[in-house]
Design a protein around this motif. Sequence first.
Motif, PDB file in Angstrom:
ATOM      1  N   ILE A   5       0.835  -1.365   0.099  1.00 44.85           N
ATOM      2  CA  ILE A   5       0.004   0.150  -0.169  1.00 44.85           C
ATOM      3  C   ILE A   5       0.976   1.195  -0.157  1.00 44.85           C
ATOM      4  O   ILE A   5       1.653   1.398   0.761  1.00 44.85           O
ATOM      5  N   GLY A   6       0.623   2.081  -0.999  1.00 41.60           N
ATOM      6  CA  GLY A   6       1.264   3.362  -1.035  1.00 41.60           C
ATOM      7  C   GLY A   6       0.327   4.551  -0.776  1.00 41.60           C
ATOM      8  O   GLY A   6      -0.990   4.414  -1.386  1.00 41.60           O
ATOM      9  N   VAL A   7       0.661   5.648   0.078  1.00 39.72           N
ATOM     10  CA  VAL A   7      -0.123   6.878   0.144  1.00 39.72           C
ATOM     11  C   VAL A   7       0.234   7.982  -0.110  1.00 39.72           C
ATOM     12  O   VAL A   7       1.372   8.442   0.089  1.00 39.72           O
ATOM     13  N   ILE A   8      -0.515   8.800  -0.938  1.00 38.59           N
ATOM     14  CA  ILE A   8      -0.010  10.383  -1.171  1.00 38.59           C
ATOM     15  C   ILE A   8      -1.272  11.158  -0.543  1.00 38.59           C
ATOM     16  O   ILE A   8      -2.331  11.341  -0.916  1.00 38.59           O
ATOM     17  N   GLU A   9      -0.781  11.744   0.591  1.00 45.58           N
ATOM     18  CA  GLU A   9      -1.554  12.541   1.402  1.00 45.58           C
ATOM     19  C   GLU A   9      -1.640  13.936   0.864  1.00 45.58           C
ATOM     20  O   GLU A   9      -0.834  14.533   0.330  1.00 45.58           O
ATOM     21  N   PRO A  10      -2.962  14.860   1.060  1.00 45.52           N
ATOM     22  CA  PRO A  10      -3.189  16.002   0.344  1.00 45.52           C
ATOM     23  C   PRO A  10      -2.408  17.063   1.130  1.00 45.52           C
ATOM     24  O   PRO A  10      -2.171  16.708   2.456  1.00 45.52           O
ATOM     25  N   GLY A  11      -2.376  18.292   0.742  1.00 45.94           N
ATOM     26  CA  GLY A  11      -1.857  19.166   1.683  1.00 45.94           C
ATOM     27  C   GLY A  11      -2.467  19.866   2.639  1.00 45.94           C
ATOM     28  O   GLY A  11      -2.107  20.147   3.963  1.00 45.94           O
ATOM     29  N   LYS A  12      -4.009  19.894   2.371  1.00 43.12           N
ATOM     30  CA  LYS A  12      -4.857  20.411   3.406  1.00 43.12           C
ATOM     31  C   LYS A  12      -5.990  19.222   4.008  1.00 43.12           C
ATOM     32  O   LYS A  12      -5.659  18.050   3.812  1.00 43.12           O
ATOM     33  N   LYS A  13      -7.089  19.719   4.156  1.00 43.41           N
ATOM     34  CA  LYS A  13      -7.992  18.647   4.548  1.00 43.41           C
ATOM     35  C   LYS A  13      -8.360  17.610   3.674  1.00 43.41           C
ATOM     36  O   LYS A  13      -8.723  17.971   2.451  1.00 43.41           O
ATOM     37  N   ILE A  14      -8.592  16.418   3.961  1.00 44.82           N
ATOM     38  CA  ILE A  14      -9.085  15.488   3.000  1.00 44.82           C
ATOM     39  C   ILE A  14     -10.524  15.420   2.842  1.00 44.82           C
ATOM     40  O   ILE A  14     -11.391  15.275   3.601  1.00 44.82           O
ATOM     41  N   ARG A  15     -10.919  15.693   1.462  1.00 48.26           N
ATOM     42  CA  ARG A  15     -12.326  15.923   1.117  1.00 48.26           C
ATOM     43  C   ARG A  15     -12.533  14.462   0.080  1.00 48.26           C
ATOM     44  O   ARG A  15     -13.856  14.176   0.101  1.00 48.26           O
ATOM     45  N   LYS A  16     -11.770  14.008  -0.497  1.00 51.87           N
ATOM     46  CA  LYS A  16     -12.080  12.827  -1.338  1.00 51.87           C
ATOM     47  C   LYS A  16     -10.937  12.030  -1.270  1.00 51.87           C
ATOM     48  O   LYS A  16      -9.692  12.336  -1.119  1.00 51.87           O
ATOM     49  N   THR A  17     -11.180  10.706  -1.657  1.00 54.68           N
ATOM     50  CA  THR A  17     -10.118   9.499  -1.710  1.00 54.68           C
ATOM     51  C   THR A  17     -10.378   8.790  -2.793  1.00 54.68           C
ATOM     52  O   THR A  17     -11.392   8.364  -3.155  1.00 54.68           O
ATOM     53  N   VAL A  18      -9.237   8.766  -3.606  1.00 51.82           N
ATOM     54  CA  VAL A  18      -9.182   7.910  -4.669  1.00 51.82           C
ATOM     55  C   VAL A  18      -8.271   6.603  -4.561  1.00 51.82           C
ATOM     56  O   VAL A  18      -7.188   7.030  -4.130  1.00 51.82           O
ATOM     57  N   GLU A 119       3.913   8.260  -9.642  1.00 50.39           N
ATOM     58  CA  GLU A 119       4.914   9.174 -10.149  1.00 50.39           C
ATOM     59  C   GLU A 119       4.684  10.497 -10.464  1.00 50.39           C
ATOM     60  O   GLU A 119       4.895  11.475 -10.224  1.00 50.39           O
ATOM     61  N   LYS A 120       3.389  10.366 -11.339  1.00 49.92           N
ATOM     62  CA  LYS A 120       2.710  11.669 -11.901  1.00 49.92           C
ATOM     63  C   LYS A 120       2.083  12.410 -10.832  1.00 49.92           C
ATOM     64  O   LYS A 120       2.191  13.525 -10.870  1.00 49.92           O
ATOM     65  N   ILE A 121       1.300  11.657  -9.995  1.00 48.46           N
ATOM     66  CA  ILE A 121       0.415  12.379  -9.292  1.00 48.46           C
ATOM     67  C   ILE A 121       1.199  13.094  -7.966  1.00 48.46           C
ATOM     68  O   ILE A 121       0.890  14.111  -7.445  1.00 48.46           O
ATOM     69  N   LYS A 122       2.286  12.566  -7.716  1.00 51.51           N
ATOM     70  CA  LYS A 122       2.874  13.004  -6.735  1.00 51.51           C
ATOM     71  C   LYS A 122       3.709  14.428  -6.946  1.00 51.51           C
ATOM     72  O   LYS A 122       3.633  15.418  -6.100  1.00 51.51           O
ATOM     73  N   LYS A 127      -4.267  19.097  -3.062  1.00 43.74           N
ATOM     74  CA  LYS A 127      -4.939  20.055  -1.716  1.00 43.74           C
ATOM     75  C   LYS A 127      -5.783  19.209  -1.054  1.00 43.74           C
ATOM     76  O   LYS A 127      -5.596  19.250   0.342  1.00 43.74           O
ATOM     77  N   ASN A 128      -6.893  18.677  -1.494  1.00 45.52           N
ATOM     78  CA  ASN A 128      -7.915  18.164  -0.722  1.00 45.52           C
ATOM     79  C   ASN A 128      -8.204  16.382  -1.080  1.00 45.52           C
ATOM     80  O   ASN A 128      -9.193  15.988  -0.541  1.00 45.52           O
ATOM     81  N   THR A 129      -7.377  15.999  -2.097  1.00 47.10           N
ATOM     82  CA  THR A 129      -7.727  14.645  -2.503  1.00 47.10           C
ATOM     83  C   THR A 129      -6.643  13.636  -1.790  1.00 47.10           C
ATOM     84  O   THR A 129      -5.313  13.940  -2.431  1.00 47.10           O
ATOM     85  N   MET A 130      -6.794  12.613  -1.145  1.00 51.84           N
ATOM     86  CA  MET A 130      -5.752  11.595  -0.732  1.00 51.84           C
ATOM     87  C   MET A 130      -5.846  10.345  -1.822  1.00 51.84           C
ATOM     88  O   MET A 130      -7.060   9.873  -2.082  1.00 51.84           O
ATOM     89  N   VAL A 131      -4.609  10.195  -2.402  1.00 53.17           N
ATOM     90  CA  VAL A 131      -4.643   8.971  -3.344  1.00 53.17           C
ATOM     91  C   VAL A 131      -3.764   7.606  -2.642  1.00 53.17           C
ATOM     92  O   VAL A 131      -2.876   8.007  -2.060  1.00 53.17           O
ATOM     93  N   LEU A 132      -4.669   6.492  -2.703  1.00 51.43           N
ATOM     94  CA  LEU A 132      -3.876   5.498  -2.319  1.00 51.43           C
ATOM     95  C   LEU A 132      -3.902   4.377  -3.582  1.00 51.43           C
ATOM     96  O   LEU A 132      -4.375   4.508  -4.743  1.00 51.43           O
ATOM     97  N   PHE A 133      -2.557   3.858  -3.370  1.00 45.87           N
ATOM     98  CA  PHE A 133      -2.136   2.884  -4.420  1.00 45.87           C
ATOM     99  C   PHE A 133      -1.887   1.524  -3.688  1.00 45.87           C
ATOM    100  O   PHE A 133      -1.252   1.401  -2.916  1.00 45.87           O
ATOM    101  N   VAL A 134      -2.725   0.437  -4.246  1.00 48.26           N
ATOM    102  CA  VAL A 134      -2.827  -0.842  -3.646  1.00 48.26           C
ATOM    103  C   VAL A 134      -2.432  -1.821  -4.443  1.00 48.26           C
ATOM    104  O   VAL A 134      -3.322  -1.948  -5.496  1.00 48.26           O
ATOM    105  N   SER A 135      -1.568  -2.610  -4.557  1.00 45.97           N
ATOM    106  CA  SER A 135      -1.231  -3.753  -5.177  1.00 45.97           C
ATOM    107  C   SER A 135      -1.805  -5.052  -4.291  1.00 45.97           C
ATOM    108  O   SER A 135      -0.861  -5.227  -3.083  1.00 45.97           O
TER     109      SER A 135
END
Length: 267
Positions: A5-18, A119-122, A127-135
């Motif tokens: 599991i990899g996580v890219i956390e947003p800079g501000k409050k989480i409003r959406k998770t993809v 790599e691109k999203i990082k 700002k408000n979207t947390m992105v998870l990458f799961v294999s």
Amino acid sequence: SQNVIGVIEPGKKIRKTVIFTSHHDSGFISPLFKDRNHGIFFIKTGIVFSFFAGLSIILNMAFFLFPRYSYFQPVLFIFLLSYFILFTFISFRIKDWKKFSPGANDNLSAVALILSIAEKIKKLKLKNTMVLFVSFGCEEISAVGSQKYVGKHYNEIKDAVCINFDAIGSGSYFGFMDIERIGLVRYDEKLKKDFKRCIVQNKGKIAKGKVRLFGITDGGSFARKNIKAVSILGVDENNLIPFWHQENDTADKIKAENIEILTNACL
């Protein structure tokens, strides 16, 4: 096995998770599907015999109540015997339990894809979207890895969106799963429609008709819990996954443009 599991956390409050997902285990070699059309024919024939076997069980129970109709039993016995012989043959032919597919298309191509997306999203600094990458591990044995993940993290991801990729590296078209487990799992239609548009905008081709797949994907573990999800696969002109569970599922079969198209569609 285990999930990675990899996580890219947003800079501000989480409003959406993809969540972008794949799996890194590979399946057993399936000799039956070297000729896919013959393999599908055997499966469909088996379904017909399964129906008659079930019917015979019901009727045989009825014979206890209505003995006068017991002369039908020899015919039903033949159906049952035929069913047993057919599926004994298939059970020995459907997998070579000593050999694994190299798994380049199914499913290391999708692992490469979610790494490309990460790599691109990082660099975007969302700002408000947390992105998870799961294999996931253990997808090939009934999606055990993804079921464990969803069960453990459900409260954290119940409002998320899951984009699952499976065997996307070798097909000329992109297909979407409609249902899994005979209709018990249905994917989000709006999400599917939106993502198809993203693929087309990035010069990808959408398969016409349904994906011809006997099995499940990790996306179904999310959809079963009513988490918005889609499962995307690469297919050929017959809506079949190329090199599926075969010895020739090797790295030279991977199309770099497939990964590029889907990376851009995800962005």
